[in-house]
Write an enzyme that holds these catalytic residues in place. Structure first.
Site, mmCIF file in Angstrom:
data_model
loop_
_atom_site.group_PDB
_atom_site.id
_atom_site.type_symbol
_atom_site.label_atom_id
_atom_site.label_comp_id
_atom_site.label_asym_id
_atom_site.label_seq_id
_atom_site.Cartn_x
_atom_site.Cartn_y
_atom_site.Cartn_z
ATOM 1 N N GLU A 34 0.839 -1.215 0.000
ATOM 2 C CA GLU A 34 0.000 0.000 0.000
ATOM 3 C C GLU A 34 0.870 1.261 0.000
ATOM 4 O O GLU A 34 0.836 2.087 0.905
ATOM 5 C CB GLU A 34 -0.961 -0.016 1.182
ATOM 6 C CG GLU A 34 -2.010 -1.110 1.063
ATOM 7 C CD GLU A 34 -3.113 -1.029 2.098
ATOM 8 O OE1 GLU A 34 -4.212 -1.541 1.829
ATOM 9 O OE2 GLU A 34 -2.883 -0.444 3.180
ATOM 10 N N GLU A 91 -5.910 -7.098 -2.113
ATOM 11 C CA GLU A 91 -6.631 -7.239 -0.847
ATOM 12 C C GLU A 91 -8.090 -6.854 -1.065
ATOM 13 O O GLU A 91 -8.377 -5.825 -1.687
ATOM 14 C CB GLU A 91 -6.050 -6.316 0.230
ATOM 15 C CG GLU A 91 -4.625 -6.594 0.632
ATOM 16 C CD GLU A 91 -4.174 -5.678 1.748
ATOM 17 O OE1 GLU A 91 -5.053 -5.102 2.454
ATOM 18 O OE2 GLU A 91 -2.946 -5.514 1.931
ATOM 19 N N ASP A 149 -14.958 -9.786 20.405
ATOM 20 C CA ASP A 149 -13.916 -9.460 21.377
ATOM 21 C C ASP A 149 -13.958 -7.961 21.616
ATOM 22 O O ASP A 149 -14.887 -7.275 21.174
ATOM 23 C CB ASP A 149 -12.529 -9.914 20.872
ATOM 24 C CG ASP A 149 -12.209 -9.391 19.475
ATOM 25 O OD1 ASP A 149 -12.598 -8.243 19.161
ATOM 26 O OD2 ASP A 149 -11.571 -10.117 18.694
ATOM 27 N N ASN A 194 -13.577 -3.420 15.470
ATOM 28 C CA ASN A 194 -13.655 -3.896 14.091
ATOM 29 C C ASN A 194 -13.360 -2.759 13.125
ATOM 30 O O ASN A 194 -13.806 -1.625 13.306
ATOM 31 C CB ASN A 194 -15.037 -4.471 13.802
ATOM 32 C CG ASN A 194 -15.270 -5.802 14.487
ATOM 33 O OD1 ASN A 194 -14.330 -6.434 14.951
ATOM 34 N ND2 ASN A 194 -16.518 -6.223 14.566
#
Length: 517
Positions: free
Chosen positions: A200, A309, A320, A324
Site C-alpha cells: 500500500e 486485498e 472481542d 472492528n
C-alpha cells in the site's frame, strides 16, 4: 547511483567512486546481518522439511487466474489454540481454502520485527511450505519495514535507518535484501511466484517517521521501487525463473491511474502487475467500475490488475474487545450483512477483474478470527466480522469461501407486482438471506425499467435449494399469501438451482403460482 553501478550500467565518475564503494559495503553488511538475524530468530521453523515441496513454476508454465487468500495470521492463531471447523469437524485451513478453489497464497514479510515472532522470514518459510504441498502459487509481500506499512506508516527497517537519507545506499540495501531473500528461498525450494515491492505504497516509503510520508517524492520512491524490481529481474535472469512483480496501492481508481502515470514519468522500471486494495469501507467504487479500470490499465500500460486485498463484512457484531475495522456494505447492497452478501460481493469482484484482463483477486485474512494472540492494537481480531468463519471458528455456510468456487449460479429472482393494488416497492426474503444465526432478512428489489416487475440477483451454489417469498413493504406483515398448490417448502416458495448452468432466472407473479418468462 550506487545501486545502478552494482547492476552493470555505466560506472559513476571517479569523484564519487569512494562514496559508492563505501555505501555498497554498508548496504551489503546490513543485508547480510539482517538475513542472519531473520534466519536464526526461530530455529524451530528453520528446519522445515521441504523434500516433497514442488518447485516454483517455470517460464514455460502459463499462470492461471488467481483466486487467492492471505493467511499471514494463521500460524500465530493456530499456535494459540485456534481450531477451524467445517460442519463441526476440525480442518486444516490451508487445505480447506484449496479444496474450495484457492490457488494462490499471499504472505507478508517484515524485515526484523522485534515485537513478534511471526511474518519473519522463518515464519514465511513455514507458510510457503504448506502452500507448496498443495501446489498453490505464492505471492510474497515485502513490507520493507519491521512492522506494518500502509498509507499511514512506512517506517524504514531499523537496520537501514543509518542510511535513510542516502538514497544510493538505501536502494542498495533494498536490492541486496530482496535478492538475498529470494536466494535463500530458492535454496530451500520455497520460491514465490510473485513478489510485491512494498505494501500500500500510496505515499513515501522507507521513511524515518510519519512526518515524512507527504508530500510524495516520486523520484525517491521510484529509485527504491526500481531497486526491488531490478533485484527480481536479475534473480530471474540468473536462475531462469519468471517471478512476477507487483506494485501495490490503496487508492480510488482515478488516483491509482494517476499514480501509475507519475511512476512512468519518473522512470519506473517495467513491472507486471498493479495491486489494489479494494474495501467498501474505504473505496466507494463498484465492481463494474473496477472492471473498467482493469481494462483501461491493460490497454494503456500493458499492466495487469490484481486485487491484492479485498473483503466484505458478514455481520456488524463483535467477538472481542478489539475494534472492528469494517462496518460498511458495498455500494448498492442491502443494509443487511450476512454470509450470502459477503459471497456476492467477492464473486462480483472476481468476475469484474477476470472479464477485463485482470490477473486475480485475493481475499485478505479470511481466517483472522478472534483469539488470545496479542496484536499491536490489543488482544483479538479487528477482522472477525470479515473472516469466513463464525464466532465459533466454524466455516460460514454459503459465505465468502464459496466465491473461490466455479460452481456458482447467478440467480435472478423476479416478481410481477401488477396485481397488487397500491404497492410501492417489492422485497424478497428467504433462506439465502439468513444471518449466521439463521434469521431471515428482507432485501429490497430493483424496479425494471419503470415497470411493475422487480428483480434481485444473487449467487447461489449449483444444486442449492431453499424457501423464499416476496413482500410489498420492508416489514414481515406485508408478505404475499402463496396459493397452497405452490407452497413447495413450508408455506413458502421453493428455489431449486440448476446443476449445469451459470445463470438462472426465477420469475413469479405476486401471490400466484403463475410464472413469467
Amino acid at each position: 547511483m550506487a545501486g545502478s553501478f552494482s547492476r552493470g550500467t555505466n560506472p559513476p565518475n571517479l569523484k564519487n567512486m569512494m562514496k559508492i564503494h563505501f555505501n555498497r559495503l554498508i548496504a551489503f553488511l546490513v543485508a547480510i546481518i539482517s538475513l542472519t538475524i531473520l534466519s536464526c530468530k526461530d530455529d524451530a521453523f528453520s528446519t522445515v522439511n521441504t523434500s516433497d515441496i514442488l518447485l516454483s513454476k517455470t517460464r514455460s508454465v502459463a499462470l492461471p487466474f488467481f483466486k487467492g487468500v492471505d493467511l499471514s495470521y494463521v500460524n500465530e492463531l493456530e499456535d494459540v489454540g485456534v481450531v477451524y471447523t467445517e460442519n463441526g469437524n476440525p480442518v486444516d485451513v490451508y487445505e480447506l481454502m484449496n479444496e474450495y478453489g484457492a490457488n494462490l497464497l499471499r504472505l507478508r514479510l517484515w524485515h526484523n520485527p522485534t515485537w513478534t515472532n511471526y511474518s519473519t522470514l522463518t515464519d514465511v518459510k513455514k507458510s510457503i511450505s504448506r502452500a507448496k504441498k498443495l501446489n498453490m502459487y505464492v505471492l510474497l509481500d515485502f513490507h520493507y519495514s519491521d512492522t506494518w506499512t500502509d498509507p499511514e506508516q512506512s517506517a524504514v527497517p531499523a537496520a537501514w535507518l543509518p542510511v535513510v537519507d542516502d538514497i544510493d545506499a538505501l536502494s542498495d540495501s533494498l536490492y541486496n535484501y530482496t535478492k538475498a531473500v529470494l536466494t535463500e528461498l530458492r535454496d530451500e525450494n520455497l520460491l514465490p511466484d510473485m513478489v510485491q515491492i512494498g505494501n500500500e505504497t500510496n505515499n513515501n516509503i522507507l521513511v524515518r517517521d510519519t512526518s515524512e510520508l507527504l508530500p510524495v517524492n516520486y523520484e525517491r520512491n521510484v529509485a527504491l521501487f526500481n531497486a526491488g524490481l531490478s533485484a527480481v529481474k536479475e534473480f530471474n535472469q540468473d536462475n531462469n525463473k519468471s517471478i512476477q512483480t507487483v506494485l501495490h496501492v490503496a487508492l480510488n481508481l482515478s488516483d491509482a491511474m494517476a499514480w501509475v502515470n507519475s511512476l512512468k514519468q519518473y522512470g519506473i522500471n517495467d513491472f507486471d502487475i498493479l495491486g489494489l486494495s479494494y474495501y467498501p469501507q474505504w473505496q466507494d467504487y463498484t465492481p463494474a467500475e473496477l472492471g473498467e479500470f482493469s481494462s483501461t490499465l491493460l490497454s494503456t500500460y500493458n499492466i495487469h490488475l490484481l486485487v491484492a486485498e479485498t473483503g466484505h463484512i458478514w455481520t456488524r457484531d463483535w467477538n472481542d474487545n478489539s475494534q472492528n475495522l469494517m462496518s460498511k456494505m458495498a455500494p448498492g447492497y442491502p443494509e443487511a450483512p450476512c454470509p450470502q452478501l459477503q459471497k456476492d460481493f467477492l464473486i462480483e469482484v472476481k468476475d469484474a477483474v477476470r472479464n477485463n484482463g485482470g490477473t486475480g483477486v485475493i481475499a485478505w485474512e479470511p481466517a483472522w478470527v478472534s483469539a488470545d494472540n496479542v496484536t499491536l492494537w490489543g488482544v483479538g481480531s479487528n477482522w472477525e466480522n470479515v473472516a469466513w468463519f463464525n464466532f465459533n471458528n466454524e466455516l460460514l455456510e454459503h459465505g465468502g469461501i464459496e466465491s473461490l468456487s466455479e460452481t456458482n449460479v447467478a440467480v435472478t429472482f423476479r416478481v410481477d407486482m401488477s396485481n397488487v393494488p397500491g404497492y410501492k416497492k417489492a422485497y424478497i426474503t428467504g433462506e439465502f438471506t439468513a444471518d449466521d444465526s439463521g434469521n431471515w432478512q428482507i432485501f429490497p428489489m430493483e424496479q425494471e425499467n419503470n415497470s411493475s416487475t422487480y428483480s434481485f440477483t444473487t449467487h447461489l451454489s449449483q444444486g442449492q435449494t431453499g424457501a423464499y417469498y416476496f413482500l410489498r413493504d420492508s416489514v414481515w406483515t406485508e408478505r404475499e399469501t402463496i396459493p397452497a398448490s405452490c407452497q413447495d417448502k413450508w408455506d413458502d416458495r421453493l428455489y431449486q438451482i440448476t446443476t449445469t448452468e451459470t445463470t438462472q432466472t426465477i420469475s413469479n407473479v405476486w401471490a400466484s403460482c403463475e410464472q413469467v418468462y
